[in-house]
Scaffold this active site. Sequence first.
Site, PDB file in Angstrom:
ATOM      1  N   CYS A  48      55.876  47.729  29.969  1.00 12.00           N
ATOM      2  CA  CYS A  48      55.064  47.302  28.386  1.00 12.00           C
ATOM      3  C   CYS A  48      54.135  46.174  28.661  1.00 12.00           C
ATOM      4  CB  CYS A  48      55.856  46.649  26.748  1.00 12.00           C
ATOM      5  SG  CYS A  48      55.210  46.279  26.297  1.00 12.00           S
TER       6      CYS A  48
ATOM      7  N   CYS B 170      44.656  37.624  21.398  1.00 19.25           N
ATOM      8  CA  CYS B 170      44.422  38.635  21.305  1.00 19.25           C
ATOM      9  C   CYS B 170      43.848  38.550  19.846  1.00 19.25           C
ATOM     10  CB  CYS B 170      45.686  39.172  20.257  1.00 19.25           C
ATOM     11  SG  CYS B 170      44.573  40.731  19.323  1.00 19.25           S
TER      12      CYS B 170
ATOM     13  N   CYS C 257      45.742  40.545  13.648  1.00 22.85           N
ATOM     14  CA  CYS C 257      47.362  40.889  12.283  1.00 22.85           C
ATOM     15  C   CYS C 257      48.103  39.931  11.701  1.00 22.85           C
ATOM     16  CB  CYS C 257      47.390  41.997  13.156  1.00 22.85           C
ATOM     17  SG  CYS C 257      46.667  43.587  13.505  1.00 22.85           S
TER      18      CYS C 257
ATOM     19  N   CYS D  31      51.553  39.429  13.395  1.00 27.08           N
ATOM     20  CA  CYS D  31      52.163  39.425  14.811  1.00 27.08           C
ATOM     21  C   CYS D  31      51.420  38.256  15.376  1.00 27.08           C
ATOM     22  CB  CYS D  31      50.629  40.712  15.356  1.00 27.08           C
ATOM     23  SG  CYS D  31      50.978  40.591  17.244  1.00 27.08           S
TER      24      CYS D  31
ATOM     25  N   GLY E 122      47.370  42.394  23.268  1.00 28.51           N
ATOM     26  CA  GLY E 122      45.667  41.611  23.767  1.00 28.51           C
ATOM     27  C   GLY E 122      45.356  43.062  23.304  1.00 28.51           C
TER      28      GLY E 122
ATOM     29  N   ASN F  36      60.013  42.581  12.707  1.00 31.55           N
ATOM     30  CA  ASN F  36      60.634  41.819  13.660  1.00 31.55           C
ATOM     31  C   ASN F  36      60.196  40.443  13.147  1.00 31.55           C
ATOM     32  OD1 ASN F  36      61.634  43.688  15.927  1.00 31.55           O
ATOM     33  ND2 ASN F  36      59.949  44.435  16.097  1.00 31.55           N
TER      34      ASN F  36
END
Length: 338
Positions: free
Chosen positions: A104, A111, A115, A118, A158, A289
């Site tokens: 990943c 970024c 959001c 996040c 990102g 999470n």
Amino acid sequence: MINLLELTLSELQNLFVEKGIQKFRAKQIMNWIYQKNCYDFSKMSNLSKDFRVSLRKDYSIRLPELRDKQVSALDGTRKYLWVLDDSELIESVLLIHPKRVTACISTQVGCKLDCAFCATGKGGFTRNLKVSEIIGQILSMEKDFGEKITNVVFMGMGEPMLNYNSVKKSIEMINSKDMLNISKRRIAVSTAGIIPGIENMAEDFPEVVLSISLHAPDNSVREKLMPVNNLFSFPELIQAIKAYNEKTSKRVTIEYILIKDVNDSRNDARTLAKNLKQLKVNINLIPINPVEGDFERPSEKHISDFKEILEKNGFETVLRHEKGTDISGACGQLRGKK
């Protein structure tokens, strides 16, 4: 000095031809880097000593420097913190499954999308990653883990579609039989809904898996969670998915983070099903999470009910069991900090 991780095989061949170097030497070097995980010219034994010395004058093979590694006690997931040439930090994650090893990887330092749920966006945006920094994450994880990576997902730090040129070239290198030789069907790119990027993917890489972070049943909820919705609205995104379906004949994976009392009700599930009704999609449900903030994971009953409603409406729906949550290595948890 050129970092060879920036170059495709054909680019290196062209450079060599311009300098009067035999073209086949480029393929030999790529074999050492990508098949043998050798990053030291002096150890490339089928090259002459003089050629190895000359290579060091013009080229380098620079991987990101490992600052920290954490291994999940729950599932063996590995999270890596890398230092780049300019001292910026990024994270990537290695997911260990019985029959596959998935990298990943990040595409940006930070970024800019911010959001609400996040962690990555909370630190702001610094810059895009170079191709060598994207490819370097994969090679570095292979070097550490000691096994070849079989799958790659652009789902780290990102927004990949805001660094599309580097992502495009990276996919070509990941897929190349002379480089990482990973099938396009084993590569996935996730976007928060950058429509020009979705259109580019349909044109350039219809075989690559496209994931879209929707995370809301409708426009009003999405604009509260994801500022990108102000640029590319929920209805526009639905139309972009439809166009992608029609152009590629491929399904899109819808990523949907479930957040207690925000987007997890039975009515939210019915609204989502209605809005996705005409599309070819699979749905991944991801109970949120832990990150800094007020959002909470829904109850198991809400999760189960939500999934059941989608399935009754004909959608293939998977409840994703996140890996690496104990080391903050799961979806939305990457920060690029020690």
